[in-house]
Design a protein around this motif. Structure first.
Motif, PDB file in Angstrom:
ATOM      1  N   VAL A  89       1.706  -2.279   4.267  1.00 20.40           N
ATOM      2  CA  VAL A  89       1.083  -3.463   3.674  1.00 20.40           C
ATOM      3  C   VAL A  89      -0.289  -3.691   4.298  1.00 20.40           C
ATOM      4  O   VAL A  89      -0.547  -3.318   5.452  1.00 20.40           O
ATOM      5  N   LEU A  90      -1.150  -4.314   3.520  1.00 20.01           N
ATOM      6  CA  LEU A  90      -2.442  -4.797   3.984  1.00 20.01           C
ATOM      7  C   LEU A  90      -2.454  -6.307   3.811  1.00 20.01           C
ATOM      8  O   LEU A  90      -2.220  -6.818   2.714  1.00 20.01           O
ATOM      9  N   MET A 103       0.927   0.431   8.309  1.00 19.58           N
ATOM     10  CA  MET A 103       1.507   1.539   7.572  1.00 19.58           C
ATOM     11  C   MET A 103       2.620   2.179   8.397  1.00 19.58           C
ATOM     12  O   MET A 103       2.413   2.545   9.559  1.00 19.58           O
ATOM     13  N   ASN A 104       3.784   2.333   7.794  1.00 18.13           N
ATOM     14  CA  ASN A 104       4.905   2.944   8.506  1.00 18.13           C
ATOM     15  C   ASN A 104       4.744   4.457   8.614  1.00 18.13           C
ATOM     16  O   ASN A 104       4.245   5.116   7.699  1.00 18.13           O
ATOM     17  N   TYR A 105       5.183   4.981   9.752  1.00 16.21           N
ATOM     18  CA  TYR A 105       5.202   6.430   9.939  1.00 16.21           C
ATOM     19  C   TYR A 105       6.132   7.089   8.916  1.00 16.21           C
ATOM     20  O   TYR A 105       7.001   6.437   8.317  1.00 16.21           O
ATOM     21  N   ARG A 106       5.997   8.395   8.775  1.00 16.35           N
ATOM     22  CA  ARG A 106       6.926   9.159   7.949  1.00 16.35           C
ATOM     23  C   ARG A 106       8.369   8.909   8.406  1.00 16.35           C
ATOM     24  O   ARG A 106       8.662   8.948   9.604  1.00 16.35           O
ATOM     25  N   LYS A 130      -9.510   6.541   6.890  1.00 18.00           N
ATOM     26  CA  LYS A 130     -10.475   6.883   5.842  1.00 18.00           C
ATOM     27  C   LYS A 130     -10.277   6.007   4.622  1.00 18.00           C
ATOM     28  O   LYS A 130     -11.251   5.539   4.005  1.00 18.00           O
ATOM     29  N   TRP A 131      -9.012   5.775   4.261  1.00 19.26           N
ATOM     30  CA  TRP A 131      -8.718   4.932   3.101  1.00 19.26           C
ATOM     31  C   TRP A 131      -9.230   3.511   3.327  1.00 19.26           C
ATOM     32  O   TRP A 131      -9.844   2.911   2.436  1.00 19.26           O
ATOM     33  N   ALA A 132      -9.005   2.969   4.513  1.00 18.12           N
ATOM     34  CA  ALA A 132      -9.450   1.612   4.819  1.00 18.12           C
ATOM     35  C   ALA A 132     -10.971   1.511   4.746  1.00 18.12           C
ATOM     36  O   ALA A 132     -11.523   0.502   4.272  1.00 18.12           O
ATOM     37  N   ARG A 133     -11.664   2.542   5.204  1.00 17.64           N
ATOM     38  CA  ARG A 133     -13.133   2.491   5.217  1.00 17.64           C
ATOM     39  C   ARG A 133     -13.742   2.555   3.831  1.00 17.64           C
ATOM     40  O   ARG A 133     -14.889   2.134   3.624  1.00 17.64           O
ATOM     41  N   VAL A 149       0.851  -1.192   0.000  1.00 16.38           N
ATOM     42  CA  VAL A 149       0.000   0.000   0.000  1.00 16.38           C
ATOM     43  C   VAL A 149       0.888   1.244   0.000  1.00 16.38           C
ATOM     44  O   VAL A 149       1.843   1.332   0.778  1.00 16.38           O
ATOM     45  N   ARG A 150       0.543   2.182  -0.849  1.00 16.16           N
ATOM     46  CA  ARG A 150       1.231   3.470  -0.881  1.00 16.16           C
ATOM     47  C   ARG A 150       0.175   4.568  -0.948  1.00 16.16           C
ATOM     48  O   ARG A 150      -0.654   4.585  -1.860  1.00 16.16           O
ATOM     49  N   LEU A 151       0.212   5.469   0.015  1.00 16.07           N
ATOM     50  CA  LEU A 151      -0.728   6.581   0.073  1.00 16.07           C
ATOM     51  C   LEU A 151       0.050   7.890   0.047  1.00 16.07           C
ATOM     52  O   LEU A 151       1.135   7.979   0.623  1.00 16.07           O
TER      53      LEU A 151
END
Length: 269
Positions: free
Chosen positions: A64-65, A105-108, A131-134, A51-53
């Motif tokens: 990753v999911l 998801m890793n922090y910055r 929000k993305w997951a929902r 996953v990349r946001l």
């Protein structure tokens, strides 16, 4: 008399120098970014997705999911500790969380994520991640849990306040980073120096979703009493589990850790 004044001046100058140095390097004392050391893997029989946001300021968040082969599964969004590369935990997701999707998801600045970590950025990113997951059709957006560990508990509490998940799990949480800093540096004016306060106690009285708080009785970094106080201040149903003999880094190896975690999630997701 003159010599005394010179000595006092030197001591004051040294004290102010130390305080200024701590103010400048506080991010290095709070955040310990880690690289991806081994390729993450999903549990056997689960699907795996990189996953990349992209955050509003252009920072790229990577993780990753992993999820079981089922449609509309509930999801746990995990926020790691200050020195944790979270995708390393992907393979253990089934053991820890049962048949629930897990978003790591890793922090910055951690793993493959870009940017620099700050309290405001981590909380803002966490809100966008939820929000993305929902919005994903293969996940049940009404059954979202947040799990924060140590520093991640401070992130998860604020994200919970903004996103109202079904429930929250906090491992080794603190009342506030300011109070922790005061306990380690009682001789410094940390109230004036600290930029990233992660004040979970300020949010807890407004949070009505169920929470599970897991603490180590022998934790010398985040005293169990801090975790207990946060659990007691929580507005919603609160379950507090203190594991005897366990410290900050080894808490999850206690058999009751995963047992308590799974029982809590089974009742709510």
């Amino acid at each position: 008399m003159g010599a005394v004044l010179v000595l006092l001046g030197a001591l004051l100058s040294g004290y102010l120098g130390i305080a200024g140095f701590v103010w400048l390097i506080q991010e290095r004392l709070l955040f310990y970014p880690q690289p991806v050391r081994t390729a993450p893997r999903a549990p056997d029989g689960w699907s795996f997705e990189q996953v990349r946001l992209t955050a509003a300021d252009g920072a790229v968040l990577a993780g990753v999911l992993v999820r079981p082969e089922a449609s509309r599964t509930p999801v746990v969004v995990y926020f790691g500790g200050d020195a944790e590369e979270v995708t390393a935990g992907a393979q253990g997701a089934a053991h820890d969380y049962g048949k629930r999707a897990v978003l790591l998801m890793n922090y910055r600045g951690y793993g493959a994520s870009s940017g620099k970590p700050t309290e405001a950025a981590l909380v803002s990113d966490g809100i966008e991640i939820v929000k993305w997951a929902r919005l994903r059709g293969d996940l049940d957006g009404q059954r979202v849990a947040l799990h924060g560990r140590s520093l991640g508990a401070g992130v998860a509490v604020q994200v919970a306040a903004a996103t109202a998940p079904a429930c929250v799990v906090l491992t080794s949480p603190f009342d506030s980073a300011l109070e922790v800093a005061r306990s380690f540096y009682p001789w410094l004016p940390v109230g004036l120096l600290l930029r990233h306060r992660f004040d979970s106690m300020a949010h807890a009285p407004r949070l009505t979703m169920p929470v599970l708080v897991l603490a180590g009785e022998a934790d010398t970094l985040i005293a169990a009493e801090r975790s207990r106080r946060l659990a007691q201040r929580w507005a919603g149903p609160s379950t507090y589990v203190e594991l005897p003999g366990m410290g900050h880094g080894d808490l999850s190896i206690h058999p009751r850790y995963v047992e308590s975690l799974r029982q809590f999630l089974d009742a709510r997701l």
